[in-house]
Write a protein that holds these residues in place. Sequence first.
Motif, PDB file in Angstrom:
ATOM      1  N   PHE A  94      39.057  37.215  32.662  1.00  0.00           N
ATOM      2  CA  PHE A  94      39.054  36.935  31.262  1.00  0.00           C
ATOM      3  C   PHE A  94      38.959  37.639  30.128  1.00  0.00           C
ATOM      4  O   PHE A  94      39.685  37.576  29.091  1.00  0.00           O
ATOM      5  N   ILE A  95      38.139  38.889  30.425  1.00  0.00           N
ATOM      6  CA  ILE A  95      37.839  39.842  29.592  1.00  0.00           C
ATOM      7  C   ILE A  95      39.155  40.745  29.517  1.00  0.00           C
ATOM      8  O   ILE A  95      39.663  41.130  28.243  1.00  0.00           O
ATOM      9  N   ASP A  96      39.823  40.755  30.610  1.00  0.00           N
ATOM     10  CA  ASP A  96      41.191  41.610  30.599  1.00  0.00           C
ATOM     11  C   ASP A  96      42.164  40.901  29.516  1.00  0.00           C
ATOM     12  O   ASP A  96      42.899  41.495  28.761  1.00  0.00           O
ATOM     13  N   ALA A  97      41.973  39.546  29.698  1.00  0.00           N
ATOM     14  CA  ALA A  97      42.974  38.764  28.704  1.00  0.00           C
ATOM     15  C   ALA A  97      42.472  38.994  27.286  1.00  0.00           C
ATOM     16  O   ALA A  97      43.425  38.978  26.380  1.00  0.00           O
ATOM     17  N   CYS A  98      41.396  38.972  26.995  1.00  0.00           N
ATOM     18  CA  CYS A  98      40.722  39.206  25.832  1.00  0.00           C
ATOM     19  C   CYS A  98      41.359  40.498  25.016  1.00  0.00           C
ATOM     20  O   CYS A  98      41.670  40.857  24.104  1.00  0.00           O
ATOM     21  N   ILE A  99      41.089  41.477  26.015  1.00  0.00           N
ATOM     22  CA  ILE A  99      41.674  42.872  25.715  1.00  0.00           C
ATOM     23  C   ILE A  99      43.044  42.842  25.326  1.00  0.00           C
ATOM     24  O   ILE A  99      43.507  43.501  24.288  1.00  0.00           O
ATOM     25  N   ALA A 100      43.759  42.310  26.091  1.00  0.00           N
ATOM     26  CA  ALA A 100      45.348  42.084  26.088  1.00  0.00           C
ATOM     27  C   ALA A 100      45.614  41.573  24.597  1.00  0.00           C
ATOM     28  O   ALA A 100      46.463  42.062  23.628  1.00  0.00           O
ATOM     29  N   GLN A 101      44.894  40.399  24.234  1.00  0.00           N
ATOM     30  CA  GLN A 101      45.230  39.927  22.987  1.00  0.00           C
ATOM     31  C   GLN A 101      44.793  40.636  21.731  1.00  0.00           C
ATOM     32  O   GLN A 101      45.649  40.677  20.799  1.00  0.00           O
TER      33      GLN A 101
END
Length: 310
Positions: A94-101
């Motif tokens: 989930f944190i990876d998705a936040c970073i990418a966003q």
Amino acid sequence: MPDFQNDLILITCASGKQSAALIPHILKSYKKIRLQCNSSASAESLRQKYPNTEVVQADLFSASDCSRIIADVTACWLVLPPFHPHETSLGTTFIDACIAQKDSQGPLQHVVYSSVIHPILQKLLNHDCKRYVEEYLIESGLDYTILQPTHMMEMLPIAHLMQQENPTHLCNWNPTTKFSFVTTRDVGEAGARVLEQRQKHIAATYQLVSTKSPLSYTEACEIVSKVLGKEVKAQQKGFEDAVNTSIKMINGGKEPPKAMKEIGSRMFLYYNERGLIGNSNVLGWLLEREPTSYEQWAKMKVEEIGSASK
């Protein structure tokens, strides 16, 4: 500063106790709210209860699902499924998705992670996995706040005890072992304050403890006895019965995987001997009021149950 009209707030595990306590507060301030859940049954229930929100069914173990639900989000409340065998992976995905966003010039400004008190306790597998998620979030470059709630008052089933002529609470561990308790009422209000005040709480880690002094379940039952007007006894379950019953209930009534059962077993053994102790000072400062005492919580639950039955 938050834009209460236009910011999109994501709340994960929206059917869980913590998120359910947060949502009513957030509905009073933010106009755009996205609720994540795992099952179609939860999705339908959430749509009926909160018709003015966006409800999304998503698996936090899926990178594509995480990217989908974090799209256009300004701030998020991250709670992970309890006792999940891959909880650390869920968190980091989930944190990876936040970073990418954020890296793609998205609007994400704040991640509020509801972890657990004392994630450094390696003997508690359900705490230890959150330690790695906290570390990953801290090093992510994202603006974050970490909340660390302790043992929940809601573990005591007051509604069930009210129905019994001679009520007995069957404890999953030694009823004389001390715990510091928090109520989801305080967790929800604290989470809302962090999301509404945002910048004030960036890079903070807060213990969430409601009770000023640790209590055993024996003492908790004595408090509830006064509120109900009848004696409530505390009695310890057998270990295997406690683990099997509790973990199966957490797993939606289905037989839990071996890894999930092991996590619960380790926690019950630890709680039996050591309990879980924290301090209420920070929560009082965060709420700008005295946190809810065990007696106050018991009285509120009795009133709530009484009102619902009318």
